[in-house]
Structures are given as structure tokens and as C-alpha cells.
Design a protein around this motif. Structure first.
Motif, short mmCIF file in Angstrom:
data_model
loop_
_atom_site.label_atom_id
_atom_site.label_comp_id
_atom_site.label_asym_id
_atom_site.label_seq_id
_atom_site.Cartn_x
_atom_site.Cartn_y
_atom_site.Cartn_z
N SER A 135 0.83 -1.21 0.00
CA SER A 135 0.00 0.00 0.00
C SER A 135 0.86 1.26 0.00
CB SER A 135 -0.91 0.01 1.23
OG SER A 135 -0.16 -0.03 2.43
N PHE A 136 0.36 2.29 -0.66
CA PHE A 136 0.99 3.61 -0.72
C PHE A 136 2.44 3.54 -1.18
CE2 PHE A 136 -2.16 4.58 2.82
CZ PHE A 136 -3.06 5.18 1.97
N ASP A 183 -2.79 2.38 -4.01
CA ASP A 183 -3.66 3.03 -3.02
C ASP A 183 -3.51 2.36 -1.66
OD1 ASP A 183 -4.96 0.64 -3.30
OD2 ASP A 183 -6.84 1.48 -4.03
N PHE A 184 -4.51 2.55 -0.79
CA PHE A 184 -4.40 2.10 0.60
C PHE A 184 -4.45 0.58 0.76
CE2 PHE A 184 -8.82 2.16 -0.31
CZ PHE A 184 -9.47 1.34 0.59
N ASP A 191 -14.77 0.34 -0.36
CA ASP A 191 -13.58 0.18 -1.18
C ASP A 191 -13.90 0.31 -2.67
OD1 ASP A 191 -15.09 -2.10 -1.39
OD2 ASP A 191 -13.38 -3.49 -1.34
N ARG A 207 -10.47 7.41 1.36
CA ARG A 207 -9.73 6.24 1.85
C ARG A 207 -8.22 6.41 1.77
NH1 ARG A 207 -14.02 5.96 3.49
NH2 ARG A 207 -15.57 4.30 3.27
N ASN A 208 -7.75 7.26 0.88
CA ASN A 208 -6.30 7.39 0.71
C ASN A 208 -5.72 8.61 1.42
OD1 ASN A 208 -5.79 5.11 -1.15
ND2 ASN A 208 -7.09 6.26 -2.54
N ARG A 209 -6.55 9.38 2.10
CA ARG A 209 -6.04 10.62 2.71
C ARG A 209 -5.02 10.35 3.81
NH1 ARG A 209 -10.88 9.65 5.31
NH2 ARG A 209 -10.96 10.11 7.55
N THR A 210 -5.05 9.18 4.42
CA THR A 210 -4.07 8.89 5.48
C THR A 210 -2.65 8.77 4.92
OG1 THR A 210 -4.54 6.51 5.25
CG2 THR A 210 -5.77 7.73 6.92
N GLY A 211 -2.55 8.47 3.63
CA GLY A 211 -1.22 8.37 3.02
C GLY A 211 -0.89 9.54 2.12
N GLN A 266 2.04 9.00 -0.48
CA GLN A 266 1.65 8.73 -1.87
C GLN A 266 0.55 9.72 -2.23
OE1 GLN A 266 0.79 8.37 -4.84
NE2 GLN A 266 -0.27 6.41 -5.07
#
Length: 303
Positions: free
Chosen positions: A39-40, A51-52, A215, A225-229, A233
Motif C-alpha cells: 500500500s501507498f 492506493d491504501f 472500497d 480512503r487514501n487521505r491517510t497516506g 503517496q
């Protein structure tokens, strides 16, 4: 020298073409999903990284635009189709009780924020894509219907409408032949801004997980869903977010340019142009022969 309206139209078309092409044709060229990576991650055979959950971001982008675009277009069209007859009926009826019956429930819905209405409905049942279209359309009907009623009431109060009534024209022909035509510019301007608001609402609902799987390949879900990374990324968040912004910005530019172009061609009050100044044009039909009725709002006309 290029006219500013032409430049705005070309700019809007260029901006909106990218997300539209990706949304409509992206799934055709997405291909089969490859093996998932870490991931990321960036590179490693993935154009925009992963993605995540390790899926290819570019493939998710190709698949993620169609749900957002189709849901927004369907919700906007449905809201306008419902709001137009309701607003016209409220403006043209001579029965006060009917106007109250049509408009007061909409006022109640208008007092509830659109996103809150969707979230409250989502607590009762889990809407799918069709349910999300209905919820977003229902949230936009009250405001759109009030706008149609206000514009139609102004047109219906003109002396030309009374002249049509005295001539024996039916309410349907008055509504469609004169009042409805006078609303075209107002409705066109509203559709541009409303589509932008609907896109925002659809994206926000998807961001909160309403109407889509957690998902799912959806631009708004990708942002969520991808904002944490984001700082590891960024492409998994930046690319879908920019595509949503391009879609809304380009849509507004296109509608603004179209309205300016219509104004430059001499579109007057009520949408009548050219050699029919001071006249109301009616189509031929069972209510009587077609022709023109003097528009008594024009200065210097006589009945």
C-alpha cells in the motif's frame, strides 16, 4: 481577436473534457487488475503508485469517474424534471390552497441541510446508486421548485398573460408557450450551478460512504480512503480530487459562456429575439391558431 466568451467556452470545454473522457471511456481501457503491491507505494510498474490496499491508482482513476458523473447528471435531471411542473403549477394556479399544498412541504424540506437529509435517510436504509440519485434529487427539488415558481410568477403577472387568457388560450398553452419559454435563461443558469452543487453533494456522500461500498472505485471514495497516506503517496488523493474540481469548474465555465453568447445574440426579456420584439409567439395547436400576441409590457404598445 478572439472574443472573451469564445475563450471562456474553449477553456471550459478543455477543462471538463478530461474528467468526462476518463469517466465515460476509462473503464474500457482500464484492463484487468494486476497483482496487488504494498500500500501507498510509488513506481514499481504503477503509473500513479498504489492506493491504501495496494491497488493500482491509475486503474482506480479510470474506473472511478463514471459513478460520480452519472449519479450527478441523473440527480440533476430528476430534480429539474420534478421542480419544473411543481414550480409552474404553484405560480399559475388561481387556487391559493393548491399553491400552499405544493410549496409548504418544500419549505420544510428546504429548512433541512441537504447533507443532513441524506445522512438521516441513510440511517433508515442503505441506499445503492439508484437510492443515492433519489436522495440527492429530493434534496435539490425544494430549492429548484421555489426558483421556478418565483421566475414563473413574475412572468405570469405580465399583462401579456392576461391578454392570452382573454383570447381564450388554455393554461397549458400559456404555461408552455409563454411562461415556460420565459424561464429558459433562468433555468439554464440554475442548471449550471445546481450541477456543481450536486457533484459536491454526491462526492461528499460517497466520501462518507453513503450509496457506495467503502472500497469502491470512486473518485470521492479514493480521496477519503487514501487521505491517510497523502504525504507518502499523494497521487491517490490529488488526482481524483483535481478531476472532481475540473468537472465542476469546467461545467460552470461552459454554462456561463453559453448564457453570455445567448445574451450577445439579443436574447431579451422572456427569451424572445429578433423581429418579434414586443410580441409573444405561440405555437399552433388545438387551443387556437398560432401567431403573436402584443406584449403590453413594451413601452408604446396598444391593446
Amino acid at each position: 481577436m478572439r472574443h472573451p466568451r469564445t475563450g471562456r467556452f474553449v477553456l471550459g470545454l478543455t477543462i471538463v473534457a478530461v474528467p468526462l473522457v476518463l469517466a465515460l471511456l476509462g473503464p474500457v481501457f482500464a484492463g484487468e487488475p494486476g497483482p496487488r503491491a504494498a500500500s501507498f507505494t510509488l513506481g514499481e510498474g504503477h503509473l500513479l503508485g498504489t492506493d491504501f490496499v495496494g491497488r493500482d491508482v491509475w486503474r482506480q482513476v479510470l474506473h472511478g469517474g463514471r459513478p460520480v458523473v452519472l449519479t450527478a447528471l441523473a440527480a440533476t435531471a430528476l430534480a429539474c424534471l420534478v421542480a419544473l411542473p411543481v414550480g409552474l403549477a404553484g405560480a399559475l394556479t388561481r387556487h391559493r390552497w393548491l399553491e400552499e399544498l405544493l410549496m409548504r412541504p418544500l419549505d420544510v424540506l428546504l429548512a433541512v441541510p441537504s447533507l443532513l437529509l441524506i445522512l438521516l435517510a441513510a440511517t433508515v436504509y442503505s441506499p445503492g446508486p439508484a437510492g443515492l440519485v433519489l436522495l440527492v434529487a429530493a434534496a435539490n427539488v425544494p430549492d429548484a421548485a421555489r426558483l421556478v415558481r418565483a421566475a414563473a410568477a413574475e412572468a405570469a403577472a405580465r399583462p401579456a398573460v392576461e391578454a392570452l387568457r382573454l383570447q381564450g388560450e388554455t393554461r397549458w398553452r400559456i404555461a408552455a408557450g409563454y411562461v415556460g419559454r420565459s424561464l429558459l435563461r433562468t433555468l439554464a443558469a440554475d442548471v449550471g450551478t445546481r450541477l456543481t452543487g450536486v457533484l459536491y453533494l454526491v462526492a461528499t456522500a460517497a466520501f462518507l460512504g453513503v450509496g457506495v461500498a467503502p472500497d469502491a472505485a470512486d473518485w470521492a471514495v479514493m480521496v477519503d480512503r487514501n487521505r491517510t497516506g497523502l504525504f507518502v503517496q499523494p497521487w491517490a488523493v490529488v488526482v481524483p480530487a483535481l478531476l472532481i474540481v475540473a468537472l465542476t469548474t469546467g461545467t460552470n465555465l461552459l454554462f456561463d459562456a453559453a448564457l453570455d453568447k445567448d445574451r450577445g445574440r439579443g436574447g431579451g426579456r422572456g427569451g424572445h429575439r429578433g423581429g418579434h420584439q414586443g410580441a409573444v409567439i405561440l405555437p399552433a395547436g388545438p387551443g387556437g391558431p398560432g401567431g403573436t400576441v402584443p406584449n403590453q409590457t413594451e413601452k408604446g404598445t396598444h391593446t
